[in-house]
Design an enzyme around this catalytic site. Sequence first.
Site, PDB file in Angstrom:
ATOM      1  N   TYR A   1      44.939  -2.790  35.430  1.00 11.19           N
ATOM      2  CA  TYR A   1      43.948  -1.755  35.729  1.00 11.19           C
ATOM      3  C   TYR A   1      42.682  -2.330  36.369  1.00 11.19           C
ATOM      4  O   TYR A   1      42.220  -1.809  37.390  1.00 11.19           O
ATOM      5  CB  TYR A   1      43.597  -0.966  34.458  1.00 11.19           C
ATOM      6  CG  TYR A   1      44.522   0.207  34.185  1.00 11.19           C
ATOM      7  CD1 TYR A   1      45.881   0.151  34.508  1.00 11.19           C
ATOM      8  CD2 TYR A   1      44.059   1.370  33.592  1.00 11.19           C
ATOM      9  CE1 TYR A   1      46.736   1.210  34.251  1.00 11.19           C
ATOM     10  CE2 TYR A   1      44.908   2.449  33.332  1.00 11.19           C
ATOM     11  CZ  TYR A   1      46.242   2.359  33.662  1.00 11.19           C
ATOM     12  OH  TYR A   1      47.077   3.416  33.405  1.00 11.19           O
TER      13      TYR A   1
ATOM     14  N   GLU B   1      40.246  -1.418  44.772  1.00  8.40           N
ATOM     15  CA  GLU B   1      39.856  -0.144  45.385  1.00  8.40           C
ATOM     16  C   GLU B   1      38.371  -0.165  45.743  1.00  8.40           C
ATOM     17  O   GLU B   1      37.978   0.239  46.849  1.00  8.40           O
ATOM     18  CB  GLU B   1      40.137   1.011  44.422  1.00  8.40           C
ATOM     19  CG  GLU B   1      41.605   1.292  44.167  1.00  8.40           C
ATOM     20  CD  GLU B   1      41.798   2.372  43.109  1.00  8.40           C
ATOM     21  OE1 GLU B   1      41.103   3.407  43.186  1.00  8.40           O
ATOM     22  OE2 GLU B   1      42.626   2.178  42.201  1.00  8.40           O
TER      23      GLU B   1
END
Length: 207
Positions: free
Chosen positions: A144, A151
């Site tokens: 994660y 991103e």
Amino acid sequence: MPIFTKAHYLSVYNIVCAAVRVSLLLYAARVWYAEGHGAVWGKLNLIVRWAEALTVAEVIHATLKIVPASPLTTALQVSGRNTVVWAITRNYPNVAARELAYTLMVTAWNSADAIRYLYFSVGASGNLGAFLLWLRYNMFIVLYPIGICSEMRLVYCVIAPSRERNVLYQYLLWFGLSIYVPAFYVLFGHMLRQRRKVQQSAKPKEN
């Protein structure tokens, strides 16, 4: 008795999604190893975009209570990923091809999703192994943050070139970056709570 039940549908759905994610992960790894991270964008960007677009089904499943998932957290993840692949990397391909973050993002996404869909597929048969259970509730701790940070890196890198298109676009991107902190808190916190529940249920009960 219906021939094709909800359980049958979810079983087929999870198996197909697991196959897609494993294939994407292996293909990305092969291209990265053989040709470098720049080639990952060139060869996978279209497949990755449509694979993420199809995850809108996850939001529908959660909303219709087909699966016991939160519509909010599901929509948050799906919308975030699709924004990156459709609005960020597609519009700024030079950034995506240049940045290692794109390859790390694709690798983290598909690793996490491959584990998740395999977990649901195998779990439905009642033969869930300890190793797959461990992967499901431990690997996200690594995957994660890699996905989220990648991103954010891509969003940050398009801020400067975005000014050439529209000077106001940069403020939208900065706003998008600011959302990542609470979004990560929600998604990561949700998985930590699920992990605690699994760990507690696995503890032997005292007489």
